[in-house]
Design a protein around this motif. Structure first.
Motif, PDB file in Angstrom:
ATOM      1  N   TYR A 161     -11.849 -14.655 -14.051  1.00 22.74           N
ATOM      2  CA  TYR A 161     -10.803 -13.993 -13.268  1.00 22.74           C
ATOM      3  C   TYR A 161     -11.288 -13.483 -11.914  1.00 22.74           C
ATOM      4  CZ  TYR A 161      -6.954 -15.033 -16.199  1.00 22.74           C
ATOM      5  OH  TYR A 161      -5.954 -15.739 -16.823  1.00 22.74           O
ATOM      6  N   VAL A 162     -12.588 -13.591 -11.640  1.00 20.20           N
ATOM      7  CA  VAL A 162     -13.061 -13.333 -10.276  1.00 20.20           C
ATOM      8  C   VAL A 162     -12.409 -14.349  -9.326  1.00 20.20           C
ATOM      9  CG1 VAL A 162     -15.097 -13.406  -8.776  1.00 20.20           C
ATOM     10  CG2 VAL A 162     -15.227 -12.302 -11.022  1.00 20.20           C
ATOM     11  N   ASN A 163     -12.281 -15.579  -9.779  1.00 17.28           N
ATOM     12  CA  ASN A 163     -11.618 -16.620  -8.988  1.00 17.28           C
ATOM     13  C   ASN A 163     -10.184 -16.197  -8.626  1.00 17.28           C
ATOM     14  OD1 ASN A 163     -10.176 -19.810  -9.708  1.00 17.28           O
ATOM     15  ND2 ASN A 163     -11.383 -19.410  -7.878  1.00 17.28           N
ATOM     16  N   ASN A 164      -9.461 -15.692  -9.621  1.00 11.92           N
ATOM     17  CA  ASN A 164      -8.082 -15.253  -9.407  1.00 11.92           C
ATOM     18  C   ASN A 164      -8.028 -14.026  -8.500  1.00 11.92           C
ATOM     19  OD1 ASN A 164      -8.653 -16.602 -11.910  1.00 11.92           O
ATOM     20  ND2 ASN A 164      -6.533 -16.292 -12.511  1.00 11.92           N
ATOM     21  N   ALA A 165      -8.977 -13.110  -8.716  1.00 10.92           N
ATOM     22  CA  ALA A 165      -8.982 -11.866  -7.927  1.00 10.92           C
ATOM     23  C   ALA A 165      -9.261 -12.164  -6.456  1.00 10.92           C
ATOM     24  CB  ALA A 165     -10.021 -10.900  -8.497  1.00 10.92           C
ATOM     25  N   MET A 166     -10.142 -13.110  -6.191  1.00  8.01           N
ATOM     26  CA  MET A 166     -10.408 -13.534  -4.806  1.00  8.01           C
ATOM     27  C   MET A 166      -9.106 -13.976  -4.147  1.00  8.01           C
ATOM     28  SD  MET A 166     -13.600 -13.562  -3.897  1.00  8.01           S
ATOM     29  CE  MET A 166     -15.279 -13.924  -4.285  1.00  8.01           C
ATOM     30  N   ALA A 167      -8.364 -14.802  -4.850  1.00  7.06           N
ATOM     31  CA  ALA A 167      -7.130 -15.362  -4.298  1.00  7.06           C
ATOM     32  C   ALA A 167      -6.070 -14.277  -4.110  1.00  7.06           C
ATOM     33  CB  ALA A 167      -6.618 -16.477  -5.211  1.00  7.06           C
ATOM     34  N   GLU A 184      -9.544 -28.571  -6.987  1.00  7.78           N
ATOM     35  CA  GLU A 184     -10.516 -29.219  -6.092  1.00  7.78           C
ATOM     36  C   GLU A 184      -9.958 -30.483  -5.450  1.00  7.78           C
ATOM     37  OE1 GLU A 184     -13.247 -28.255  -4.787  1.00  7.78           O
ATOM     38  OE2 GLU A 184     -13.705 -26.478  -5.979  1.00  7.78           O
ATOM     39  N   ASP A 185      -8.962 -31.108  -6.082  1.00 13.48           N
ATOM     40  CA  ASP A 185      -8.332 -32.311  -5.501  1.00 13.48           C
ATOM     41  C   ASP A 185      -7.318 -31.950  -4.423  1.00 13.48           C
ATOM     42  OD1 ASP A 185      -9.614 -33.720  -7.466  1.00 13.48           O
ATOM     43  OD2 ASP A 185      -7.852 -33.807  -8.783  1.00 13.48           O
ATOM     44  N   GLY A 186      -7.050 -30.666  -4.251  1.00 17.12           N
ATOM     45  CA  GLY A 186      -6.049 -30.244  -3.272  1.00 17.12           C
ATOM     46  C   GLY A 186      -4.632 -30.242  -3.807  1.00 17.12           C
ATOM     47  N   HIS A 187      -4.484 -30.368  -5.124  1.00 20.55           N
ATOM     48  CA  HIS A 187      -3.139 -30.312  -5.711  1.00 20.55           C
ATOM     49  C   HIS A 187      -2.829 -28.900  -6.196  1.00 20.55           C
ATOM     50  CE1 HIS A 187      -3.896 -34.782  -6.235  1.00 20.55           C
ATOM     51  NE2 HIS A 187      -2.918 -34.670  -5.366  1.00 20.55           N
ATOM     52  N   VAL A 188      -1.532 -28.630  -6.296  1.00 19.27           N
ATOM     53  CA  VAL A 188      -1.100 -27.291  -6.703  1.00 19.27           C
ATOM     54  C   VAL A 188      -1.540 -27.031  -8.138  1.00 19.27           C
ATOM     55  CG1 VAL A 188       0.918 -25.839  -7.156  1.00 19.27           C
ATOM     56  CG2 VAL A 188       0.878 -27.350  -5.145  1.00 19.27           C
ATOM     57  N   SER A 189      -2.209 -25.895  -8.346  1.00 23.78           N
ATOM     58  CA  SER A 189      -2.606 -25.540  -9.700  1.00 23.78           C
ATOM     59  C   SER A 189      -1.713 -24.418 -10.220  1.00 23.78           C
ATOM     60  CB  SER A 189      -4.089 -25.152  -9.727  1.00 23.78           C
ATOM     61  OG  SER A 189      -4.479 -24.833 -11.022  1.00 23.78           O
ATOM     62  N   GLU A 190      -1.935 -23.198  -9.757  1.00 17.20           N
ATOM     63  CA  GLU A 190      -1.129 -22.088 -10.260  1.00 17.20           C
ATOM     64  C   GLU A 190      -1.302 -20.860  -9.391  1.00 17.20           C
ATOM     65  OE1 GLU A 190      -2.383 -20.962 -14.218  1.00 17.20           O
ATOM     66  OE2 GLU A 190      -4.482 -21.197 -13.709  1.00 17.20           O
ATOM     67  N   GLY A 191      -0.558 -19.805  -9.718  1.00 21.35           N
ATOM     68  CA  GLY A 191      -0.724 -18.528  -9.044  1.00 21.35           C
ATOM     69  C   GLY A 191      -1.939 -17.804  -9.590  1.00 21.35           C
ATOM     70  N   SER A 192      -2.222 -16.608  -9.063  1.00 22.13           N
ATOM     71  CA  SER A 192      -3.419 -15.901  -9.529  1.00 22.13           C
ATOM     72  C   SER A 192      -3.237 -15.385 -10.957  1.00 22.13           C
ATOM     73  CB  SER A 192      -3.781 -14.767  -8.579  1.00 22.13           C
ATOM     74  OG  SER A 192      -2.925 -13.674  -8.761  1.00 22.13           O
ATOM     75  N   GLY A 193      -1.998 -15.265 -11.400  1.00 21.52           N
ATOM     76  CA  GLY A 193      -1.747 -14.836 -12.782  1.00 21.52           C
ATOM     77  C   GLY A 193      -0.471 -15.438 -13.317  1.00 21.52           C
ATOM     78  N   GLU A 194      -0.082 -16.584 -12.744  1.00 22.83           N
ATOM     79  CA  GLU A 194       1.201 -17.185 -13.122  1.00 22.83           C
ATOM     80  C   GLU A 194       1.123 -18.704 -13.023  1.00 22.83           C
ATOM     81  OE1 GLU A 194       0.986 -15.530 -10.105  1.00 22.83           O
ATOM     82  OE2 GLU A 194       1.386 -13.513 -10.820  1.00 22.83           O
ATOM     83  N   ASN A 195       1.882 -19.372 -13.848  1.00 24.45           N
ATOM     84  CA  ASN A 195       2.107 -20.807 -13.662  1.00 24.45           C
ATOM     85  C   ASN A 195       3.207 -20.991 -12.625  1.00 24.45           C
ATOM     86  OD1 ASN A 195       1.438 -20.753 -17.011  1.00 24.45           O
ATOM     87  ND2 ASN A 195       0.334 -22.211 -15.718  1.00 24.45           N
ATOM     88  N   ILE A 196       3.293 -22.214 -12.133  1.00 22.53           N
ATOM     89  CA  ILE A 196       4.254 -22.478 -11.057  1.00 22.53           C
ATOM     90  C   ILE A 196       5.156 -23.656 -11.427  1.00 22.53           C
ATOM     91  CG2 ILE A 196       2.710 -23.954  -9.685  1.00 22.53           C
ATOM     92  CD1 ILE A 196       3.764 -22.194  -7.270  1.00 22.53           C
ATOM     93  N   VAL A 197       6.417 -23.535 -11.029  1.00 24.98           N
ATOM     94  CA  VAL A 197       7.414 -24.567 -11.325  1.00 24.98           C
ATOM     95  C   VAL A 197       8.214 -24.809 -10.052  1.00 24.98           C
ATOM     96  CG1 VAL A 197       9.396 -25.202 -12.783  1.00 24.98           C
ATOM     97  CG2 VAL A 197       7.647 -23.659 -13.694  1.00 24.98           C
ATOM     98  N   ILE A 198       8.492 -26.075  -9.761  1.00 28.58           N
ATOM     99  CA  ILE A 198       9.386 -26.371  -8.630  1.00 28.58           C
ATOM    100  C   ILE A 198      10.613 -27.111  -9.141  1.00 28.58           C
ATOM    101  CG2 ILE A 198       7.428 -26.475  -7.011  1.00 28.58           C
ATOM    102  CD1 ILE A 198       7.813 -29.523  -6.847  1.00 28.58           C
ATOM    103  N   LEU A 199      11.697 -26.990  -8.389  1.00 30.14           N
ATOM    104  CA  LEU A 199      12.910 -27.745  -8.681  1.00 30.14           C
ATOM    105  C   LEU A 199      13.128 -28.728  -7.545  1.00 30.14           C
ATOM    106  CD1 LEU A 199      15.600 -27.954 -10.473  1.00 30.14           C
ATOM    107  CD2 LEU A 199      16.619 -26.481  -8.717  1.00 30.14           C
ATOM    108  N   ARG A 200      13.136 -30.023  -7.901  1.00 33.49           N
ATOM    109  CA  ARG A 200      13.445 -31.051  -6.898  1.00 33.49           C
ATOM    110  C   ARG A 200      14.460 -32.014  -7.477  1.00 33.49           C
ATOM    111  NH1 ARG A 200       8.986 -34.182  -3.723  1.00 33.49           N
ATOM    112  NH2 ARG A 200      10.821 -34.533  -2.407  1.00 33.49           N
ATOM    113  N   ARG A 201      15.511 -32.250  -6.757  1.00 31.18           N
ATOM    114  CA  ARG A 201      16.575 -33.181  -7.165  1.00 31.18           C
ATOM    115  C   ARG A 201      16.983 -32.958  -8.618  1.00 31.18           C
ATOM    116  NH1 ARG A 201      12.614 -36.815  -5.340  1.00 31.18           N
ATOM    117  NH2 ARG A 201      12.661 -37.085  -3.092  1.00 31.18           N
ATOM    118  N   GLY A 202      17.145 -31.690  -8.986  1.00 31.49           N
ATOM    119  CA  GLY A 202      17.668 -31.361 -10.314  1.00 31.49           C
ATOM    120  C   GLY A 202      16.671 -31.453 -11.444  1.00 31.49           C
ATOM    121  N   THR A 203      15.401 -31.711 -11.136  1.00 31.71           N
ATOM    122  CA  THR A 203      14.375 -31.765 -12.185  1.00 31.71           C
ATOM    123  C   THR A 203      13.380 -30.629 -11.979  1.00 31.71           C
ATOM    124  OG1 THR A 203      14.564 -34.167 -12.387  1.00 31.71           O
ATOM    125  CG2 THR A 203      12.526 -33.181 -13.188  1.00 31.71           C
TER     126      THR A 203
END
Ligand code: PMP
Length: 314
Positions: A161-167, A184-203
């Motif tokens: 959680y040091v990683n999360n606290a830094m962010a 490390e690939d530059g793709h979206v992972s998550e928030g510092s204490g949350e998962n993330i969800v997007i809505l695109r074209r109804g999905t």
């Protein structure tokens, strides 16, 4: 009056008596795994509902296994102990129960093996973590999400959680509410204490576990509600940073954050910059579910207080 209670070294004790020594391995090296379980207060019923206790217990046991830790209690015993520590603490407000398995040996030496492990629990009052109504303004963190080849993100390892606290600190000190971490690939992972969800074209789309996320219990809950109640399709696939800017909606899920709409990413408004209709609808149903107001989801909950009245309290 609440009586803050801990489970520590095999006994339920007043919270102020639960103290570790300075040489404790977990304190020196972060060698512990933890969980957070919400208790959600329903004032109309005078009841505190713990949310998905068994799922949290199962996850801490998996985290412990990854960390080569022995857990001296069965899954059923741990579920019961979470309920019991909440009941003994007697809060009449939202709480957070913190189970932890930790390397309890008091010695110097970096390793995971040949050390004693113990289990503790405590309870603390816990209100809103992010502004669930206004939504969160987020920044993409310059810190990358820790990788499975370094410290497995699917395990809730204290030291990780040091990683999360830094962010989180970077985001807040730059005037944002929350960080979004890329892997490390530059793709979206998550928030510092949350998962993330997007809505695109109804999905609804959320990153898969191999993008170094914690396999979130609130995420599963939100996606289940979305499918059941709104009939929305759900996809787990890698998300690019730029998709955050053009998504119709973005929201975060977590035990602490519940279901929080994201209204801005890197100063780009999400949609029109206000919580989107799907996020708001999901959030409403989720809050009804976690406070015991939806019979179809009662199996997620454990009522803490026996004999609580169903009549409204003054
Ligand atoms: N990611 C991280 C890094 C977290 O700390 C949390 C909170 N436990 C989550 C996601 C959300 O997981 P959950 O919904 O199971 O609390």
């Amino acid at each position: 009056m609440p009586t803050p209670t801990a489970f520590f070294e095999g006994q339920f004790v007043p919270l102020e008596q639960a103290k570790i020594g300075v040489m404790t391995h977990a304190f020196n090296y972060g060698t512990a795994v933890f969980e957070g379980v919400r208790g959600n207060w329903n004032a109309d019923e005078g009841q505190l509902y713990l949310f998905k206790v068994r799922e949290h217990v199962q996850r801490i046991r998996q985290s412990a296994k990854i960390m080569r830790m022995a857990v001296h209690y069965t899954e059923d015993e741990m579920v019961e102990m979470v309920n019991r520590v909440a009941e003994m603490s007697g809060y009449q407000e939202d709480v957070y129960v913190r189970p932890m398995v930790y390397k309890s040996s008091e010695l110097v030496g970096v390793r995971l093996h040949d050390l004693d492990d113990d289990f503790l629990l405590f309870v603390t009052p816990f209100g809103a973590y992010l502004d669930i109504e206004a939504g969160a303004r987020c920044m993409t963190s310059s810190w990358r999400r820790v990788s499975d080849t370094a410290i497995p993100a699917r395990a809730k390892v204290n030291g990780l959680y040091v990683n999360n606290a830094m962010a989180k600190t970077e985001a807040q000190q730059n005037g944002f509410d929350e960080a979004i971490m890329l892997n490390e690939d530059g793709h979206v992972s998550e928030g510092s204490g949350e998962n993330i969800v997007i809505l695109r074209r109804g999905t609804l789309i959320s990153p898969p576990p191999q993008d170094n996320i914690l396999e979130g219990i609130t995420l599963d809950t939100a996606l289940e509600i979305a499918q059941q109640e709104l009939g929305l399709p759900v996809e787990r696939r890698t998300i690019d940073r730029s998709e955050l800017y053009i998504a119709d909606e973005v929201f975060m899920t977590g035990t602490a954050a519940h279901l929080t709409p994201v209204v801005e990413v890197d100063r780009v408004p999400v949609g029109d910059g206000r919580p989107g209709p799907v996020s708001v609808q999901l959030q409403r149903t989720y809050f009804q579910a976690i406070t015991g107001r939806l019979p179809q989801y009662r199996e997620w909950l454990t009522p803490v207080y026996q004999g609580a009245t169903v009549a409204a309290q003054p």
